[in-house]
Write an enzyme that holds these catalytic residues in place. Structure first.
Site, PDB file in Angstrom:
ATOM      1  N   HIS A 156       0.836  -1.217   0.000  1.00 39.14           N
ATOM      2  CA  HIS A 156       0.000   0.000   0.000  1.00 39.14           C
ATOM      3  C   HIS A 156       0.872   1.271   0.000  1.00 39.14           C
ATOM      4  O   HIS A 156       0.450   2.301   0.505  1.00 39.14           O
ATOM      5  CB  HIS A 156      -0.948   0.055   1.210  1.00 39.14           C
ATOM      6  CG  HIS A 156      -1.670  -1.226   1.470  1.00 39.14           C
ATOM      7  ND1 HIS A 156      -2.899  -1.523   0.905  1.00 39.14           N
ATOM      8  CD2 HIS A 156      -1.328  -2.305   2.203  1.00 39.14           C
ATOM      9  CE1 HIS A 156      -3.278  -2.736   1.300  1.00 39.14           C
ATOM     10  NE2 HIS A 156      -2.343  -3.235   2.087  1.00 39.14           N
ATOM     11  N   SER A 277      14.980  21.504 -16.307  1.00 42.80           N
ATOM     12  CA  SER A 277      13.803  22.324 -16.539  1.00 42.80           C
ATOM     13  C   SER A 277      14.256  23.623 -17.199  1.00 42.80           C
ATOM     14  O   SER A 277      15.340  24.126 -16.929  1.00 42.80           O
ATOM     15  CB  SER A 277      13.127  22.627 -15.196  1.00 42.80           C
ATOM     16  OG  SER A 277      12.354  23.797 -15.294  1.00 42.80           O
ATOM     17  N   LYS A 283      16.187  21.728 -11.031  1.00 41.37           N
ATOM     18  CA  LYS A 283      15.505  20.460 -11.363  1.00 41.37           C
ATOM     19  C   LYS A 283      16.391  19.467 -12.116  1.00 41.37           C
ATOM     20  O   LYS A 283      17.173  19.838 -12.981  1.00 41.37           O
ATOM     21  CB  LYS A 283      14.262  20.752 -12.232  1.00 41.37           C
ATOM     22  CG  LYS A 283      13.134  21.437 -11.480  1.00 41.37           C
ATOM     23  CD  LYS A 283      12.505  20.546 -10.445  1.00 41.37           C
ATOM     24  CE  LYS A 283      11.422  19.707 -10.932  1.00 41.37           C
ATOM     25  NZ  LYS A 283      10.215  20.041 -11.433  1.00 41.37           N
ATOM     26  N   GLU A 290       9.536   8.482 -17.009  1.00 42.44           N
ATOM     27  CA  GLU A 290       8.173   8.976 -17.252  1.00 42.44           C
ATOM     28  C   GLU A 290       7.719   8.643 -18.677  1.00 42.44           C
ATOM     29  O   GLU A 290       6.568   8.268 -18.908  1.00 42.44           O
ATOM     30  CB  GLU A 290       8.106  10.485 -16.998  1.00 42.44           C
ATOM     31  CG  GLU A 290       8.207  10.816 -15.511  1.00 42.44           C
ATOM     32  CD  GLU A 290       8.312  12.317 -15.233  1.00 42.44           C
ATOM     33  OE1 GLU A 290       8.057  13.121 -16.144  1.00 42.44           O
ATOM     34  OE2 GLU A 290       8.656  12.660 -14.095  1.00 42.44           O
TER      35      GLU A 290
END
Ligand code: ARG
Length: 470
Positions: A156, A277, A283, A290
């Site tokens: 979980h 970024s 970043k 992704e």
């Protein structure tokens, strides 16, 4: 407009219809397979006395020339032809004249395209298998290096019990190993040759289908000519296997993304596999993971698309089936790219062992082991569970971990606890005592690693049939 038909027509095809119908823009991908299939067909026709030996030599020379010229880009495949089959035949006739017109004897584009697609896919099944094999080697290396890298195991997405990085990566090893078995199964089922099925009902020529099947490295010929030209099951199975590979890569990606986040910091991706970024200078983004996760939808889409295309088709060939190609090619290219990039990303990632271990120390991943301690001292498990629950509550109030709780307080909940509880709930003990096969303890993992090594040794190139075909 160059097409292989027209005799019974009184009008030219409308240009838009021609464009809509044409497949050359994508079926040129299997020009090599189309030519190899034709070479096998011609050899068989000559063996059966349907072509003379001279015609056979002329056609084979012509086909080899086309193959060579396409490969060296001397000959360009252009959209002036309807499909790759027309391209090859028209070029052959241009090169060798009348003998070229005999190439298509006893054959239809229906069995021809069924063969081409199968030959193409068969190689790709092997190519995907090879990429997975290489990836598995890297996973095994990470496992061997991290038998004592402790980390929390989750359920979980909550910290559950301590495991090791080797154990966690070992789960992915199993998944990708199963993927390879799936590819192997698909290969076994698909490896029968449709050539000779004709349009749907075989032909009246005395073809030797066993011979062409053998030349093309198939187990044998397909046994029903209708099914031979109507079957796309193997593509659906392959797309399903590719979807499962993507599902596995996507779950792995999701973990990489989480682990790479500021909150987790379990891993650091290599600069070469990260992106920045345009606005936020700090970043470092896990774009590869992704994208792999994102592209999973595209591969599932191919599977659903082909299933849907096939579901209403009466036997045998229908033009709908031309739709099998673009989506399959796209899915194959996507999956191959994803495996390669994901592999590179994992191979270069740095695991922050200390952060992982600290994370496992907090979050009460050793609570089950504290309960097991009581069980080993004669307390029924259900009671032990309740008592340790109370201890956890105390720790939560004090904002400490179980190993920081003084013995006095353990004893207040249950007098059975003694000094050795601290040893019993140490991260190392919790993991190392789990030695049943499949569990994270070092002893168990070492056995598993031996087995996985043996598996890799015995399954290097299981689908190695790519020697020169005809
Ligand atoms: N381009 C077609 C396909 O991909 C080739 C087979 C054409 N056969 C036919 N009967 N029109 O399916």
């Amino acid at each position: 407009m160059a097409q292989l038909w027209g005799g019974r027509f009184t009008k030219e095809t409308d240009q838009l219809v021609y464009n809509f119908n044409a497949s050359i823009s994508f079926d040129q991908k299997f020009y090599r397979q189309d030519i190899l299939g034709s070479m096998a067909h011609v050899k068989m026709l000559a063996k059966q006395g349907i072509l003379t030996d001279e015609e056979r030599e002329q056609i084979l020379d012509g086909l080899k020339g086309i193959l060579k010229d396409v490969e060296s880009q001397k000959l360009k495949i252009t959209d002036q032809y309807e499909d790759i089959h027309s391209f090859v035949e028209a070029n052959l006739i241009e090169r060798i004249g009348d003998a070229g017109k005999k190439l298509h004897t006893g054959r239809s584009r229906n069995d021809q395209v069924a063969l081409d697609m199968k030959l193409y896919t068969r190689e790709e099944v092997a190519a995907v298998d090879e990429l997975l094999n290489e990836f598995l080697k890297t996973l095994l290396k990470i496992m061997e290096e991290n038998l004592e890298t402790y980390m929390p195991g989750f359920t979980h997405l909550q910290k559950a019990q301590p495991i090791t990085l080797a154990h966690h990566i070992g789960a992915y090893f199993e998944m990708f190993k199963r993927d390879r078995f799936r590819l192997y199964d698909i290969y076994q089922r698909m490896n029968v040759c449709p050539l000779g099925a004709g349009a749907l009902a075989g032909t009246t020529y005395p073809l030797d289908r066993d011979y062409t099947a053998k030349l093309l490295n198939f187990k044998g010929p397909t046994l029903n000519s209708i099914d031979s030209v109507a079957d796309r099951d193997y593509l659906i199975e392959f797309l399903s296997a590719l979807s499962t590979i993507m599902m596995h890569l996507s779950r792995f990606s999701e973990e990489v993304i989480l682990w790479n986040s500021n909150e987790y910091q379990f891993i650091e991706l290599d600069d070469a596999y990260s992106t920045g970024s345009s606005i936020m200078p700090q970043k470092k983004n896990p774009d590869i993971a992704e994208l792999v996760r994102g592209k999973t939808g595209r591969v599932y889409g191919a599977l659903i698309s082909l299933l849907t295309t096939m579901k209403g088709l009466p036997l045998a060939y229908n033009k709908d089936m031309q739709e099998d190609k673009e989506l399959t090619f796209d899915a194959i290219d996507t999956v191959k790219g994803c495996i390669s990039l994901f592999h590179g990303m994992i191979a270069t990632a740095k695991f922050n062992k200390k952060v992982m271990e600290d994370s496992a120390k907090h979050g009460f991943t050793n609570a089950t082991d504290a309960a097991d301690y009581l069980v080993n001292h004669g307390v029924p498990f259900r009671d032990a569970h309740g008592m340790v629950g109370q201890l956890v509550l105390r720790c939560l109030e004090k904002k400490i971990s179980l190993d920081q709780l003084p013995l006095k307080e353990w004893k207040e909940i249950c007098p059975v606890f003694e000094e050795d509880i601290y040893e019993a709930i140490s991260l190392k003990t919790c993991v190392e005592r789990r030695i049943t096969i499949g569990a994270p303890g070092k002893k168990a993992m070492e056995k598993v690693i031996e087995e996985e090594k043996k598996y890799l040794q015995e399954n290097e190139k299981v689908l190695d049939f790519l020697e020169e075909l005809v």
